[in-house]
Design an enzyme around this catalytic site. Sequence first.
Site, PDB file in Angstrom:
ATOM      1  N   ASP A  34       0.821  -1.227   0.000  1.00  0.00           N
ATOM      2  CA  ASP A  34       0.000   0.000   0.000  1.00  0.00           C
ATOM      3  C   ASP A  34       0.848   1.268   0.000  1.00  0.00           C
ATOM      4  OD1 ASP A  34       1.067  -0.090   2.522  1.00  0.00           O
ATOM      5  OD2 ASP A  34      -0.837  -0.026   3.591  1.00  0.00           O
ATOM      6  N   GLU A  36       3.252   2.108   2.230  1.00  0.00           N
ATOM      7  CA  GLU A  36       3.873   2.454   3.519  1.00  0.00           C
ATOM      8  C   GLU A  36       5.361   2.098   3.500  1.00  0.00           C
ATOM      9  OE1 GLU A  36       1.790   0.360   6.585  1.00  0.00           O
ATOM     10  OE2 GLU A  36       0.076   1.736   6.533  1.00  0.00           O
ATOM     11  N   ARG A  86      10.645  26.586   6.146  1.00  0.00           N
ATOM     12  CA  ARG A  86      10.262  27.904   5.619  1.00  0.00           C
ATOM     13  C   ARG A  86       8.885  28.341   6.113  1.00  0.00           C
ATOM     14  NH1 ARG A  86      11.528  27.421  -0.688  1.00  0.00           N
ATOM     15  NH2 ARG A  86      11.213  25.218  -0.249  1.00  0.00           N
ATOM     16  N   LYS A 181      14.745  44.647  -5.708  1.00  0.00           N
ATOM     17  CA  LYS A 181      13.697  44.531  -6.726  1.00  0.00           C
ATOM     18  C   LYS A 181      12.965  45.855  -6.836  1.00  0.00           C
ATOM     19  CE  LYS A 181      11.819  40.053  -6.719  1.00  0.00           C
ATOM     20  NZ  LYS A 181      10.829  39.075  -6.299  1.00  0.00           N
ATOM     21  N   ARG A 183       9.644  47.465  -8.671  1.00  0.00           N
ATOM     22  CA  ARG A 183       8.475  47.117  -9.484  1.00  0.00           C
ATOM     23  C   ARG A 183       8.238  48.233 -10.496  1.00  0.00           C
ATOM     24  NH1 ARG A 183       5.278  43.351 -10.175  1.00  0.00           N
ATOM     25  NH2 ARG A 183       6.032  42.041  -8.495  1.00  0.00           N
ATOM     26  N   ASP A 207      22.499  31.560  -1.965  1.00  0.00           N
ATOM     27  CA  ASP A 207      21.311  31.511  -1.107  1.00  0.00           C
ATOM     28  C   ASP A 207      21.356  30.220  -0.304  1.00  0.00           C
ATOM     29  OD1 ASP A 207      18.933  32.336  -0.020  1.00  0.00           O
ATOM     30  OD2 ASP A 207      17.823  32.402  -1.903  1.00  0.00           O
TER      31      ASP A 207
HETATM   32  C1  R5P Z   1      13.485  31.687   0.822  1.00  0.00           C
HETATM   33  O1  R5P Z   1      13.303  32.543   1.627  1.00  0.00           O
HETATM   34  C2  R5P Z   1      14.790  30.999   0.530  1.00  0.00           C
HETATM   35  O2  R5P Z   1      15.866  31.543   1.202  1.00  0.00           O
HETATM   36  C3  R5P Z   1      15.060  30.993  -0.942  1.00  0.00           C
HETATM   37  O3  R5P Z   1      15.355  32.314  -1.357  1.00  0.00           O
HETATM   38  C4  R5P Z   1      13.884  30.513  -1.704  1.00  0.00           C
HETATM   39  O4  R5P Z   1      13.426  29.321  -1.173  1.00  0.00           O
HETATM   40  C5  R5P Z   1      14.256  30.312  -3.153  1.00  0.00           C
HETATM   41  O5  R5P Z   1      13.093  30.031  -3.861  1.00  0.00           O
HETATM   42  P1  R5P Z   1      13.116  29.918  -5.438  1.00  0.00           P
HETATM   43  O6  R5P Z   1      14.310  29.119  -5.827  1.00  0.00           O
HETATM   44  O7  R5P Z   1      11.809  29.224  -5.739  1.00  0.00           O
HETATM   45  O8  R5P Z   1      13.158  31.324  -6.006  1.00  0.00           O
END
Ligand code: R5P
Length: 288
Positions: A34, A36, A86, A181, A183, A207
């Site tokens: 199933d 698991e 997150r 950024k 806009r 990141d």
């Molecule tokens: C979010 O706060 C994390 O530090 C990354 O910046 C985020 O998860 C990256 O997301 P993505 O690759 O979808 O732009």
Amino acid sequence: MKVISTEHSQVLATRVARALDVKLVDVKYARFPDGECYLQAGEIDDETIIIGSVPDNDALVQLLLLIDACGESRCRLVIPYMAYARQDKQFKRGEPLSARAVARAMSAGVADVTTVNIHDPAVLPHFSVPARNISIAEDIGLFLKTLDLNNPLILAPDDGALKFAQGVASVGGWDVDHLEKTRLSGVEVRMDPKQLSASSRSIVIVDDIISTGGTIATAAGMLYQQGATEVYTACVHGVLTSGAYARLMASGIRDVICSDTIERACSRISAADRIAHALKKPVISGSA
Ligand code: R5P
């Protein structure tokens, strides 16, 4: 002492076991009809280091089963990548604090917890045992040193990631900045480094997590328009969902570099030595 791992962290666990000069426990994994999860751990020792990244729901269940299977031993848990970290705030009424729910579940049966570049260290107090976070920002910097970069600029995608980017940049004494950024309209945004110019230099966008790679792919295109010679990206956790790797390469990124907290073909940096070093010390909550 022995090291045991979930299926998701076999390579990293092997490297940690080697660094600690201890044996690995063999684990048989299977599934019931199933769906698991099933597992059977081999001979454990008095103390067991459990290494299990949690990139998805199945991995979480597998880790919980593994902790239970090692119940006769003193277990120390290493979570190289922790999904749900997150979701560390209740953004809307009725939402769970998912990071807390997952942290509580993983605390049962372990003596302490070590995470690697957890998205927000504010999650650590949700573990009901001593928990600490370690960073491999320096290891990313050391890897970048092996590349032939031209006057590199280390860029965080936003100001929240600036501290991490500074940790990477400090290794080479490189310039560091974050993207801002603007806009331009309902659908158009512009991204530039907040203070420094991208022109005629190597850019490395760093990141903790690359998930869809959307922001970084868009930023790369704009940095090339601003005269960047080449753009790389490096992260700790290569979640790389929804075609992220191809999206990033298609945007002109020269290389996508991540660590082995999630085992990928592009995992070129190992968190093993940092983890092994940390495990030689007791966990004092919140310590590095
Ligand atoms: C979010 O706060 C994390 O530090 C990354 O910046 C985020 O998860 C990256 O997301 P993505 O690759 O979808 O732009």
